[in-house]
Design a protein around this motif. Structure first.
Motif, short mmCIF file in Angstrom:
data_model
loop_
_atom_site.label_atom_id
_atom_site.label_comp_id
_atom_site.label_asym_id
_atom_site.label_seq_id
_atom_site.Cartn_x
_atom_site.Cartn_y
_atom_site.Cartn_z
N SER A 1 0.20 2.95 1.92
CA SER A 1 -1.44 2.48 2.40
C SER A 1 -2.32 3.77 1.53
CB SER A 1 -2.07 2.15 3.76
OG SER A 1 -2.38 3.38 3.94
N ALA A 2 -1.56 4.54 1.74
CA ALA A 2 -3.03 5.78 0.55
C ALA A 2 -2.64 5.19 -0.75
CB ALA A 2 -2.27 6.88 1.28
N VAL A 3 -1.17 5.14 -1.11
CA VAL A 3 -0.59 5.19 -2.24
C VAL A 3 -1.31 3.75 -3.01
CG1 VAL A 3 1.14 4.34 -3.52
CG2 VAL A 3 1.00 6.24 -2.32
N ASN A 4 -1.80 2.35 -1.80
CA ASN A 4 -2.29 1.60 -2.69
C ASN A 4 -3.71 1.40 -2.51
OD1 ASN A 4 0.58 0.97 -2.85
ND2 ASN A 4 0.22 -0.43 -0.88
N SER A 5 -3.95 2.53 -2.09
CA SER A 5 -5.48 2.04 -2.18
C SER A 5 -6.15 2.82 -4.02
CB SER A 5 -5.97 2.23 -1.15
OG SER A 5 -5.80 4.16 -1.12
#
Lengths: 246, 633, 387
Positions: free
Chosen positions: B301-305
């Motif tokens: 989720s960190a990467v996708n934000s």
């Protein structure tokens, strides 16, 4: 009866020289045949083609009941089909005994595994003994072939051919370099062999051919010049021209 | 420069200097810029000399008249005219001592002057200095200097340099694009080096793609060779996420918290299982004994934000597009010339193999004698060359002497070998192979005993030293050209010997039918001896040639013997044409395979040999086969 | 030579070999005696392996007339195949032991990574190439000792014999094949540690025995292999198969006209002898401790031919004698044990000149004693020249 070997329209050339030129003739089972002709007539090349050593440019060599074309098969396959060949020079395996030479030639399975696992049988030894007697080498079974006289080597080679039990025997100048007695014996062996199979003898020596007392085919420049009894062909003017050089 | 019209007192150069007096006296790298620029752009002819004087710490300031002078020994000179005007009195003058930073700035200002110098070497030096250290400020100076350049060669490289500077520092994108398009047919390495940085890219991340960014592509983590891990690492680097503890860190944390053979309730003995390790770490983390370890979902989720994208460092898209196009067109041309270069390489390798193989073609091909010591004859020839160079120091003369001497030495060795060994073994080819192999190992060891194991140099004459450079891609060394010429010469000579000479006729006769030949009055012994000597002698000459570019060692024969045999076998035994065809095929094949896998010449040789083995399947008698019954079975 | 002679010779051979083995074992350090040093036991064990590969060479060259200059490549390949297992397991042993010292027990992956780093660190890698997939299984690698050389020999032989390449051409092709193989293995990409080869093979993994004992075990294994090899070879050459082999050597065209597929026979002999060579190699290299691509350089295969020629080809005992005498002499001379000869101004160092002597003696044997040392036995047994 049908033919055993039928040569149809055979041609082969080396560097433009036509060694065999549209050669056609046939041989019946259990026939003794002499093939004569001057040097370069293509006698040896004809044998080379039949035995698979040389590939012809054209034509076919039909074999046996089923008329199998031998062109394209290799030497071993042709030999297994039932054609045996004796070379001009005696070629026996000089390092091995007469017994070993004959045993190796004896008709049997030729594949690697069968030979690898082969055990000597009574029957095979008996066959070898009989062959050795037939070719007059009964007392020499355990001599090394290299020690035999020239004539004995020729007989051994014929014996090796007979051991293969071929349907057709091609014999190249069997009498060359033999004493008169040896010739007589060779004639006898061949005539005897021809009773059960076809034998084709290539020979220069007219006297020897006369003694064979068989049908003669004259080759010249790679094709058949004349065919018939020896008396018939020797009275043919063309044959006389070819032999005497015109 | 020395005779100047500038007046003694009203010296304009001093006016310029005077205007910047304070900064010059202060001599600080930070503030000196305007002073030097003013001097350089003053347009005064004495500016260059003044800059040189300044740089060399020969400029002194006299407070009494607020002027600058050159001082050398006890004499004071005017800056512009160079006239001696006074005697040096120490108290009156103050030396200007520029530090190294200031001197560097002066030097780079001087480059502009040197570009217009009357001295060609100075101009060349200035160009080289700009090439080494390109700067935007040279652009105009260089442009101006081109108009006055008279030397064709310098004009050429100046123009090219101008293009490079324009590509890098051109004022408008149009200028730069024009320059890029102008060089798109060049093969120069410098041009390629100038174009490549334009296409340099950088991975970036952000909430959105900035307006007008010169984008290469948008990266989706987990695809296109851009793993989630890499993306997350980028976040960590920019302090946008907490780092994932490495395996070693996990291990250290676990080790630090062992308590009664248990870590976080997990027995230590179970920690060979990676799952259990994470379990234990989880417990430690909950107890606050270890830093947080983000879960896979958190990482994702960190990467996708964020959005990850690759961007050109160059901002102008038109420029990068032009550079891309230019590089593509250059690439095509470079590849074309590389192929030519490869062809030349292959040709020279083929010549070497041919030289090595021609002796074999005679002994093996024509006489049917296999000589495993052939490689050692090559080695013998090379060492002969080396010994002669020790005696005759002049490289040209020594090579001229070495060639015939090497021939004589190896001819003698060949004849001796034929008389003592080979003639007893005719018609026993396998024994010949082994006996000559025995000679081969003996000769190798003898050479090793005499010359030692280290490689001996065989120096080529100076005039063969350089190489013929066609362009930045294609070049060939003169030594290789010489070897190629030598191979052609040998080919012609041997073709003549075999086809036209008495010895050739007799050799062919003896080869085909020795009994008949001797009946015709040819002495087969003599013919065999001479032919074998000839084949060996050629190997000696080949040794000198090979020694000129390869190392001379006692084992050098090994490097050529297999390829030589391949050449003869592939080409077709029994004639010189076959050796030529075989060497050509083997040489080109080897280079061709190397081209596919340039880092690995060992692999090239492996595949080469496999190729030959398979080739024999289809042409058992080689490329140029003897036909008919004469070829035998 | 007839079958009964072969039987007699084989019996004598096995008898001598057994006596020799028992005697050496009794005098070895492994048996508590110190008459024969362990290093010499290894030399003897290796020599027996060389004698075995010499038998293979004699079969293919002396009996079937194919001068293969590639059989040492199969020998070295056998060493490589068993070496993979030895090196893997031994390294695993060490790595596991060292990791178990740590406070936290290692994961399987850590152990494998550790082994990988240990083995492939020298070629700048720590990944296991695919060809190492069976390295942890002794049975699999022992099978590969046979399968890999057999497959290579089959492929090469199939191509070479099918196109009826014979005589020196074939020899050169086999030499090229060997060169290709060794060049391939010299590359780091071959996955077998490039020019470093495999090392540390003298240590048996998981076996707590000193080298005195291990070397004795290998010596016994080599003796058994040689004995079995000799018996097997004797059986083959004394029978009809041997007859066909010799016939092919002397006149292969004639054999074809007898109906034998010469190519198949040659292929069978080529593959079979390659397997014998590989087994010999698999026993040799654990005693040598290291196998690298230089071992299979073409020159090694030629030395093999040298041994057989000096011993007398076409005689099984001849090849064994040749291999033993020449390789032991080589060890003696090149090991610096032989006393130097002084001629006043010039001192002949055997380390430098042995190779020359070997080369020259080889020429002399070829010229003057084509039957080699074995020919002397013929004279002694008053049996005249026949093989």
């Amino acid at each position: 009866m049908r033919t055993l070997l039928e040569v149809v329209g055979l041609s082969v050339s080396f560097d433009g020289f036509k060694a065999i030129n549209n050669l056609s003739f046939d041989i019946r089972p259990a026939e003794l045949r002499a093939v004569i002709g001057p040097n370069g007539a293509g006698k040896t090349t004809f044998m080379d083609i039949v035995t698979g050593k040389t590939k012809p440019d054209h034509g076919s060599v039909l074999w046996g009941e089923k008329s199998v074309n031998l062109v394209g098969l290799d030497e071993a396959e042709i030999a297994q089909a039932g054609i045996g060949r004796k070379f001009q020079k005696p070629t026996v395996f000089e390092d091995q005994t007469v017994f070993e030479n004959l045993l190796m030639s004896l008709s049997s399975k030729r594949d690697v595994w069968s030979v690898f696992t082969y055990r000597r049988t009574e029957a095979d030894c008996a066959s070898v003994d009989k062959l050795a007697l037939d070719i007059g080498l009964g007392d020499d079974l355990h001599r090394v072939a290299g020690e035999l006289s020239h004539g004995q080597k020729q007989w051994l080679e014929i014996g090796m051919l007979l051991a293969q039990d071929p349907k057709l025997l091609l014999v190249d100048e069997p009498a060359a370099g033999m004493t008169p007695e040896e010739r007589e014996k060779t004639t006898a062996i061949l005539v005897e062999a021809a009773k059960t199979r076809a034998v084709v003898v290539v020979e220069h020596d007219m006297e020897f051919v006369r003694r064979l007392n068989c049908r003669v085919t004259v080759l010249h420049e790679g094709s058949v010049l004349a065919e018939g009894s020896l008396d018939h062909v020797t009275s043919n003017q063309e044959v006389i021209d070819v032999y005497l050089g015109r | 420069m020395m005779c100047s019209g500038e007046g003694l007192l009203a010296s304009p150069i001093n006016e310029v200097l005077g205007a910047h007096r304070d900064t010059i006296l202060k001599s600080s790298r930070k503030s000196i810029g305007p002073a030097i620029t003013a001097l350089a752009e003053s347009g005064l002819r004495s500016a260059e000399v003044t800059l040189e004087i300044w740089r060399d710490k020969d400029m002194w300031y006299r407070a009494s008249d607020d002027k600058f002078y050159r001082v050398e020994g006890d004499d004071v000179f005017d800056l512009a005219s160079g006239q001696r005007i006074a005697t040096f009195v120490k108290d009156e003058y103050k030396q200007i001592k520029p530090n190294s930073g200031v001197r560097a700035i002066i030097s780079s200002a001087l480059v502009g002057f040197h570009l217009n110098s009357t001295d060609r070497d100075k101009r060349l030096a200035a160009i080289k200095s700009i090439q080494r250290n390109p700067k935007p400020e040279y652009l105009l100076t260089l442009k101006a200097s081109i108009a006055e350049e008279s030397d064709a060669y310098l004009l050429d490289i100046k123009s090219q340099l101008l293009q490079i500077l324009t590509i890098q520092y051109g004022t408008t994108p149009q200028n730069r694009i024009a320059a890029i398009e102008a060089v798109s047919r060049s093969l120069s390495l410098d041009i390629r080096a100038a174009l490549n940085p334009i296409l340099a890219t950088e991975l970036r991340l952000g909430d959105a793609i900035p307006e007008g960014a010169n984008l290469v592509r948008i990266l989706t983590p987990g695809t296109d060779g851009f793993p989630v891990k890499t993306a997350y690492d980028m976040l960590v680097k920019q302090k946008l996420a907490t780092p994932i503890p490495t395996k070693a860190e996990v291990l250290t944390a676990l080790e630090d918290n062992i308590d009664a053979a248990r870590v976080g309730d997990v027995p230590v003995a179970q920690l060979f299982d990676p799952e259990k390790r994470l379990e234990a770490y989880e417990v430690l983390q909950k107890q606050g004994l270890a830093p947080k370890r983000p879960s896979e979902a958190e990482v994702l989720s960190a990467v996708n934000s964020y959005i990850f994208y690759e961007q050109y460092l160059e901002e102008n898209a038109a420029v990068t597009e032009a550079a891309k196009k230019a590089l593509r067109s250059i690439e095509t041309k470079v590849n074309l010339f590389r192929t030519v270069d490869l062809g030349l390489d292959a040709l020279s390798l083929a010549s070497i193999y041919f030289l090595a193989a021609i002796g074999l073609a005679i002994t093996f091909g024509v006489m049917g004698v296999i000589n495993m010591a052939h490689g050692e004859f090559i080695m013998m020839g090379a060492y002969t060359g080396y010994v002669i160079q020790q005696i005759i120091p002049d490289h040209t003369i020594s090579i001229i002497v070495a060639v015939p001497v090497a021939f004589v030495v190896t001819f003698g060795a060949g004849v001796a070998m034929e008389r003592l060994v080979i003639r007893w073994l005719y018609n026993r080819p396998l024994e010949t192979l082994l006996a000559t192999f025995g000679i081969s190992i003996a000769l190798q060891q003898i050479a090793k005993n005499i010359f030692g194991t280290q490689a001996r140099p065989l120096t080529s004459p100076e005039w063969l030293g350089g190489s013929w450079v066609i362009n930045d891609v294609v070049s060939i060394s003169y030594i290789r050209i010489a070897i190629f010429a030598m191979a052609l010469l040998f080919f012609a000579v041997f073709l003549f010997i075999i086809k036209r000479s008495r010895l050739g006729l007799e050799t062919r006769a003896v080869t085909q039918n020795p009994a008949m030949a001797s009946a015709m009055g040819i002495n087969p012994d003599r013919v065999n001896m001479l032919t074998f000597g000839l084949g060996s002698g050629v190997a000696g000459i080949a040794g000198v040639a090979i020694g000129l570019f390869a190392k001379v060692t006692s084992e050098m024969g090994n490097d050529y013997i297999v390829q030589s045999f391949m050449s003869v076998v592939v080409g077709g035994v029994g004639n010189i044409w076959g050796a030529l065809a075989g060497a050509t095929l083997v040489g080109f094949m080897q280079k061709g395979i190397e081209w596919f896998n340039p880092s690995n010449t060992l692999a090239a040789q492996t595949y080469m040999i496999l190729f030959v083995i398979i080739f024999i399947q289809f042409r058992p008698r080689g490329i140029i086969a003897l036909k008919g019954r004469a070829a035998g079975d | 030579m007839t079958a009964s002679h072969y039987r007699r010779n084989a019996l004598i051979f096995v008898l001598i070999l057994s006596l020799f083995t028992v005697l050496v074992s009794a005098l070895s350090a492994g048996a508590g005696s110190d008459v024969i040093a362990t290093s010499f036991i290894k030399t003897l064990g290796k020599t027996l392996c060389l004698a075995l590969v010499a038998i293979a060479m004699d079969l293919i060259w002396g009996y079937a007339g194919i001068l293969s200059l590639g059989h040492f490549a199969f020998f070295a390949l056998g060493g490589y195949m068993i070496g993979m297992w030895l090196m893997y397991e031994r390294t695993k042993d060490i790595v596991t032991q060292s990791l178990n010292q740590a406070t936290i027990p290692p994961t399987d992956q850590e152990i494998i990574d550790g082994i990988g780093t240990q083995i492939f660190g020298v070629v700048g890698s720590n990944e296991f190439p695919v060809i190492w997939m069976f390295a942890d299984s002794l049975i699999a690698q022992a099978l590969l000792v046979i399968l890999v050389p057999a497959l290579l020999a089959y492929l090469f032989g199939w191509f070479a014999f099918r196109s009826r390449v014979t005589g020196v051409y074939l020899s050169i092709l086999t030499q090229a094949f060997t060169l290709a193989l060794s060049l391939y293995l010299f590359q780091n990409e071959s996955g077998l540690r490039g020019n470093n080869g495999l090392s540390g093979l003298q240590n048996l993994p998981y076996v707590d025995a000193n080298q005195d004992l291990v070397s004795l075990w290998f010596f016994w294994a080599s003796a058994v292999a040689l004995g079995l090899g000799y018996l097997g070879a004797s059986y083959v050459v004394s029978g009809k198969f041997g007859s066909v082999m010799r016939a092919i050597r002397d006149n292969e065209a004639r054999v074809r006209f007898l109906g034998y597929k010469v190519e198949t026979y040659k292929l069978a002999v080529f593959v079979g002898t390659a397997i014998i060579a590989a087994i010999a190699g698999a026993l040799y290299y654990p005693q040598a401790g290291i196998v690298n691509p230089a071992e299979m350089a073409p020159i090694a295969s030629i030395y093999l031919a040298v041994w057989v020629a000096i011993g007398g080809r076409g005689r099984l005992y001849g090849s064994v004698i040749g291999a033993i005498i020449v390789s032991l002499l080589s060890t003696w001379f090149t090991g610096g044990q032989a006393p130097d000869l002084s001629f006043g101004v010039f001192t002949l160092k055997w380390v430098d000149w042995w190779q020359v002597l070997l080369g020259v003696s080889f020429v002399l044997v070829t010229l003057y004693a084509p039957k080699g040392i074995g020919g002397l036995f013929d004279l002694l047994s008053r049996r005249g020249p026949s093989s």
